[in-house]
Design an enzyme around this catalytic site. Sequence first.
Site, short mmCIF file in Angstrom:
data_model
loop_
_atom_site.label_atom_id
_atom_site.label_comp_id
_atom_site.label_asym_id
_atom_site.label_seq_id
_atom_site.Cartn_x
_atom_site.Cartn_y
_atom_site.Cartn_z
N HIS A 107 0.80 -1.18 0.01
CA HIS A 107 -0.17 -0.13 -0.14
C HIS A 107 0.93 1.36 0.04
O HIS A 107 0.51 2.29 -0.43
CB HIS A 107 -1.15 0.04 1.21
CG HIS A 107 -2.25 -0.97 0.56
ND1 HIS A 107 -2.08 -2.32 0.78
CD2 HIS A 107 -3.28 -0.89 -0.17
CE1 HIS A 107 -3.05 -2.95 0.15
NE2 HIS A 107 -3.86 -2.04 -0.33
N ARG A 153 -15.57 -3.54 -3.95
CA ARG A 153 -14.75 -4.63 -3.41
C ARG A 153 -15.59 -4.61 -2.17
O ARG A 153 -15.18 -3.57 -1.23
CB ARG A 153 -13.67 -4.80 -3.57
CG ARG A 153 -13.20 -5.97 -2.99
CD ARG A 153 -11.49 -6.22 -3.14
NE ARG A 153 -10.76 -5.28 -2.59
CZ ARG A 153 -9.47 -5.13 -2.55
NH1 ARG A 153 -9.01 -5.95 -3.45
NH2 ARG A 153 -8.79 -4.39 -1.76
N GLU A 192 -8.09 -13.90 -7.64
CA GLU A 192 -6.83 -13.48 -7.08
C GLU A 192 -6.26 -14.54 -6.14
O GLU A 192 -4.97 -14.29 -5.67
CB GLU A 192 -6.89 -12.10 -6.27
CG GLU A 192 -7.79 -12.52 -5.20
CD GLU A 192 -7.82 -11.21 -4.18
OE1 GLU A 192 -6.88 -10.26 -4.21
OE2 GLU A 192 -8.92 -10.87 -3.59
N ASN A 215 -1.99 -8.63 -8.20
CA ASN A 215 -1.11 -8.51 -7.00
C ASN A 215 -1.10 -9.77 -5.94
O ASN A 215 0.04 -10.44 -5.74
CB ASN A 215 -1.44 -7.43 -6.01
CG ASN A 215 -1.49 -6.23 -6.82
OD1 ASN A 215 -1.32 -6.01 -7.84
ND2 ASN A 215 -2.22 -5.09 -6.37
N ASP A 216 -2.41 -10.22 -5.58
CA ASP A 216 -2.30 -11.53 -4.85
C ASP A 216 -2.34 -12.76 -5.59
O ASP A 216 -1.64 -13.67 -5.16
CB ASP A 216 -3.83 -11.46 -4.09
CG ASP A 216 -3.76 -10.70 -2.88
OD1 ASP A 216 -2.48 -10.80 -2.27
OD2 ASP A 216 -4.51 -9.79 -2.45
N ARG A 261 4.07 -10.93 -1.10
CA ARG A 261 4.52 -9.77 -1.99
C ARG A 261 5.40 -8.51 -1.36
O ARG A 261 6.00 -7.71 -2.01
CB ARG A 261 3.14 -9.17 -2.55
CG ARG A 261 2.24 -8.81 -1.58
CD ARG A 261 1.25 -7.66 -2.35
NE ARG A 261 -0.15 -8.14 -2.38
CZ ARG A 261 -1.19 -7.18 -2.36
NH1 ARG A 261 -0.96 -5.88 -2.59
NH2 ARG A 261 -2.17 -7.58 -2.30
N CYS A 305 -7.78 -5.84 -12.24
CA CYS A 305 -7.54 -4.67 -11.35
C CYS A 305 -6.19 -4.72 -10.70
O CYS A 305 -5.72 -3.91 -9.96
CB CYS A 305 -8.71 -4.56 -10.60
SG CYS A 305 -8.91 -5.89 -9.19
C1 PEP Z 1 -4.91 -7.71 -6.00
O1 PEP Z 1 -4.68 -8.50 -5.30
O2 PEP Z 1 -4.33 -7.61 -7.23
C2 PEP Z 1 -5.57 -6.46 -5.84
C3 PEP Z 1 -5.86 -5.44 -7.06
O3 PEP Z 1 -6.09 -6.25 -4.64
P1 PEP Z 1 -5.01 -5.47 -3.48
O4 PEP Z 1 -4.07 -5.06 -4.08
O5 PEP Z 1 -5.92 -4.57 -2.63
O6 PEP Z 1 -4.95 -6.81 -2.67
MG MG Z 2 -5.87 -8.68 -3.39
#
Ligand code: PEP
Ligand code: MG
Length: 566
Positions: free
Chosen positions: A186, A329, A428, A451-452, A462, A499
């Site tokens: 984040h 979400r 994800e 990302n996940d 990550r 996303c």
């Molecule tokens: C992801 O996991 O790709 C995602 C967009 O959600 P976050 O980064 O909020 O886990």
């Molecule tokens: Mg995620």
Amino acid sequence: MLKGIGASEGYGIGKVMLVEEHSLEYTPKVVTDTEAEIKRYKDAVDTFVQQTMEQAEALKSSAGEKEAEIMQGHIAIIMDPFMGGEIEKLVAAGTCAEAAVEQMCDMFIGIFSATDDDLTRQRAADVKDIKTAMLSILLGIKEVKISDAPAGTVLVAKEVTPSMTAGINKENIVGIITETGSQTSHSAILARAMEIPAVLSVPNVLSQLSSGERVIVDGSAGEIITAPTDEQAAEYETKREAFLREKRELELYRGKKTVSASGEEYELCCNIGSPKDAGKAMDSDGEGVGLFRTEFLFMDRTSLPTEDEQFDAYKAAAQILKGKPLIIRTLDIGGDKEIPYLGLEKEENPFMGFRAIRYCLKNRDMFKSQIKAILRASAFGDVRIMFPLITALEELREGKALVEEAKNDLRNSGIAFNENIPVGVMTETAASGVIADLLAKEADFFSIGTNDLTGYTMACDRGNSDVSYLYSPFQPSVLRMIKSIIENGRKNNIPVGMCGEAAANPMMIPLLMSFGLTEFSVSSVSVLKVRKNISKWTKAEADAVAEKVMAMETEKEITEYLSSII
Ligand code: PEP
Ligand code: MG
């Protein structure tokens, strides 16, 4: 030179401001002059009250009346005659002020945390805040105030938390450096959203730099140049200007549709974390919102947002979007997203633990109130619901059943909502990728959270720099997963978006175009760049690239090839 991960592009030249976490440890003393100690305690209370009033005032203009009221509540607690009286009794008996404050606060924290009532439990978080602030005052710890940072400041911290961002003045902060984090933590997402160059995951950077020292932050290469020479400063100033020039050129893509060179149209949406970001998404020419991360509404406060508070936020975003799609979400807590007042137990493996949809399905009242808020907002725009971290079909079914229950409640109360609200799955996890064929039959849409998905497919955290060499969406395993999710969505005639941060990666774009992705959801600052990158490829060219890549065997081979052709 120090190396880290370039997490937000651009170049910043400025002076370091270290934001360190201070230890609140002290050695308890037996007090003999108890009157003087009581005076020291009372002076600390006065300072606390004054500080808190100032913070409340600042919050009123930056975050709103409600947040300011929480701070005012802290004043009421510290001024409470029982609490004050008990602390003074302890001091009169010889306990030092620090220990007396800690003892009383811990007692209240214990009592409040042990109840079943959510509101009471949230009081525990308030008392924890008060304890930290009072101990800092008594121990004479001076907190660095980010909001006071002068122009040309490079922030250096262990990590950038959402609460820290509240104090960041974009005009004055020219760079961010952190010890932890990755491209998708984040800290990175926040830095990119604020368009501040950032280098993350620089080992021990807090002990390597000192406040006031001049550095260059190269967010594009992930480098920090310490003690730069005048030549280096001039070189980076030129780079900075070129970077800003390119940004201006991207403006040519503003107001245009998102189309490939052969005419296929795509939807290009934004990821947001608040209604305010929805405004940014529109200003950046986003065509909607592909991911509203609602957990930010739950963070940086001491109690759950009510259904009405959430409704206000979702409705505000929907109204800003004026009929453009808004994918909300549901709460995705756990992993790297903590909400202290929920009092979640520390887990051995938080990323694999009791989080996101798993937590929500076990806390149905809270979940239903969020779903109702989203449904109510659906009367004001093209609102859609998305569940995070789905790993099994039952989770989707249970979530959808709760949506139906919430609809019933609203119907019975005569409250308007969209009866046909789409309910989608965030794909994800490795599990959701493998059962995408089953999920696609019951979901209205997919959005791939790379990302996940990358982390869960590669069994790789990550945020852990030791394994970041494995964490790549260009790993053959992850690419196969992405391709299969898109194909299964297409077979079942549901739209598939992405996303995760990979959606904005110029090397990923031709692959996604070829696989048949319909929507790209990226951070607001990437909209024009992604539109430009999509416009470069014909579908046939993208297919040829994808065919080659999918026949390759290693991530290295794939990224070397892709970087040579973009
Ligand atoms: C992801 O996991 O790709 C995602 C967009 O959600 P976050 O980064 O909020 O886990
Ligand atoms: Mg995620």
